[in-house]
Design a protein around this motif. Structure first.
Motif, PDB file in Angstrom:
ATOM      1  N   ARG A 143      33.036  24.127  76.659  1.00 29.90           N
ATOM      2  CA  ARG A 143      31.819  23.616  76.018  1.00 29.90           C
ATOM      3  C   ARG A 143      31.872  23.700  74.490  1.00 29.90           C
ATOM      4  N   SER A 144      32.641  24.629  73.959  1.00 33.23           N
ATOM      5  CA  SER A 144      32.727  24.741  72.500  1.00 33.23           C
ATOM      6  C   SER A 144      33.469  23.567  71.874  1.00 33.23           C
ATOM      7  N   GLN A 145      34.261  22.863  72.675  1.00 37.14           N
ATOM      8  CA  GLN A 145      35.033  21.739  72.150  1.00 37.14           C
ATOM      9  C   GLN A 145      34.308  20.398  72.288  1.00 37.14           C
ATOM     10  N   LEU A 146      33.149  20.410  72.916  1.00 42.57           N
ATOM     11  CA  LEU A 146      32.387  19.167  73.051  1.00 42.57           C
ATOM     12  C   LEU A 146      31.712  18.843  71.724  1.00 42.57           C
ATOM     13  N   LYS A 147      31.975  17.685  71.206  1.00 38.45           N
ATOM     14  CA  LYS A 147      31.465  17.305  69.886  1.00 38.45           C
ATOM     15  C   LYS A 147      30.028  16.808  69.939  1.00 38.45           C
ATOM     16  N   ASP A 148      29.673  16.091  70.993  1.00 38.65           N
ATOM     17  CA  ASP A 148      28.397  15.385  71.016  1.00 38.65           C
ATOM     18  C   ASP A 148      27.420  15.860  72.082  1.00 38.65           C
ATOM     19  N   VAL A 149      27.822  16.819  72.903  1.00 39.30           N
ATOM     20  CA  VAL A 149      26.955  17.303  73.972  1.00 39.30           C
ATOM     21  C   VAL A 149      26.899  18.822  73.941  1.00 39.30           C
ATOM     22  N   ARG A 150      25.695  19.349  73.999  1.00 39.12           N
ATOM     23  CA  ARG A 150      25.504  20.794  74.072  1.00 39.12           C
ATOM     24  C   ARG A 150      25.168  21.166  75.510  1.00 39.12           C
ATOM     25  N   ILE A 151      25.852  22.176  76.037  1.00 40.02           N
ATOM     26  CA  ILE A 151      25.591  22.645  77.395  1.00 40.02           C
ATOM     27  C   ILE A 151      24.868  23.979  77.323  1.00 40.02           C
ATOM     28  N   VAL A 152      23.715  24.066  77.983  1.00 45.71           N
ATOM     29  CA  VAL A 152      22.923  25.293  78.034  1.00 45.71           C
ATOM     30  C   VAL A 152      22.690  25.644  79.488  1.00 45.71           C
ATOM     31  N   THR A 153      22.960  26.882  79.856  1.00 47.00           N
ATOM     32  CA  THR A 153      22.725  27.311  81.234  1.00 47.00           C
ATOM     33  C   THR A 153      21.283  27.784  81.391  1.00 47.00           C
TER      34      THR A 153
END
Length: 268
Positions: free
Chosen positions: A212-222
């Motif tokens: 998830r740290s490498q995703l440029k345009d999407v933030r993932i939240v649990t």
């Protein structure tokens, strides 16, 4: 003696018309109370906020355990829009839940629906939120040497919200015209996916964070991260850590408003 009666009165549980009457009296006299007793009024506001936050945290915990459907979580965010600001770390307002973001074909089908179309309340930059369920798997089986790839569900969710963003960008002129929201800016549409719970285990956590740290345009939240944000907010208000003191039953306010959503939906 007077103090004793005041103490006993503070233990009385108000119901029905009595409770509504007290609320109406406080509301009607709010300005006068704030002017005469500003400290007491500030404390009253704080107490109400803490109680409301406690109820929200308990409802969140119950829905987390039940693995509530996406529609129920969507309703929760509608009732508590400040949660979106917590997701993005910016002041965010809801433009529309279950928003059509474009993609309709010449045959009249194929419209893409985002769980939330929101916007920064200052810059008007658009934002999209895609909600999954707490039991959504975030990682697949071990690839090799303690490395775990993102799950099919998580990859699908990320691609889904990116596809929604693409459809919004390509149809923004029509969206602005038909929805009368001319100030909606799409220069840098932000995307958030709320899904699953934080993996347990050093290797699993490392793989999840690497992805998830490498995703440029999407933030993932649990979901458990969002719950922890609520607890931290309460700690900031009170100066103390959250400890549940509400009986774990099945009859809180969210059960009432969300009971009709506790079945599989097709919005995800």
């Amino acid at each position: 003696m007077q103090a004793s009666r005041g103490y006993k009165n503070s233990l009385v549980t108000l119901r029905g018309r009595d409770r509504i009457g007290i609320i109406n009296a406080i509301t009607a006299n709010a300005d006068a109370i704030a002017e005469r007793d500003p400290k007491e009024f500030a404390q009253l506001q704080k107490d109400i906020e803490v109680v409301s936050l406690d109820r929200l945290i308990e409802s969140f915990r119950r829905h987390l355990r039940r693995n509530s459907v996406e529609g129920a979580w969507q309703r929760l965010l509608e009732l508590n829009p400040f949660l979106l600001s917590m997701l993005f770390g910016q002041p965010v307002v809801i433009i529309r839940p279950s928003a059509s973001v474009g993609g309709q074909t010449i045959a009249g089908n194929g419209t893409k629906i985002a769980d939330f179309l929101a916007a920064n309340s200052i810059t008007h930059n658009a934002a999209l939120v895609e909600i999954k369920r707490p039991n959504t798997p975030l990682l697949g089986s071990e690839y090799r040497g303690g490395v775990y790839p993102a799950s099919r569900d998580l990859l699908g969710s990320v691609t889904q919200v990116l596809d929604q963003r693409l459809k919004l960008l390509t149809s923004i002129a029509q969206t602005r015209y038909t929805s009368k929201i001319n100030d909606l800016d799409v220069s840098a549409v932000e995307c958030v996916v709320v899904a699953g719970q934080t993996p347990v285990g050093e290797e699993l956590v490392a793989s999840f964070e690497l992805f998830r740290s490498q995703l440029k345009d999407v933030r993932i939240v649990t979901f458990d991260e969002l719950l922890e944000k609520l607890k931290i907010l309460r700690e900031l208000l009170t100066g103390e850590r959250y400890v549940s003191n509400i009986e774990d039953d099945e009859s809180d306010w969210w059960d009432v408003v969300g009971s009709d959503l506790e079945e599989d939906d097709s919005c995800g």
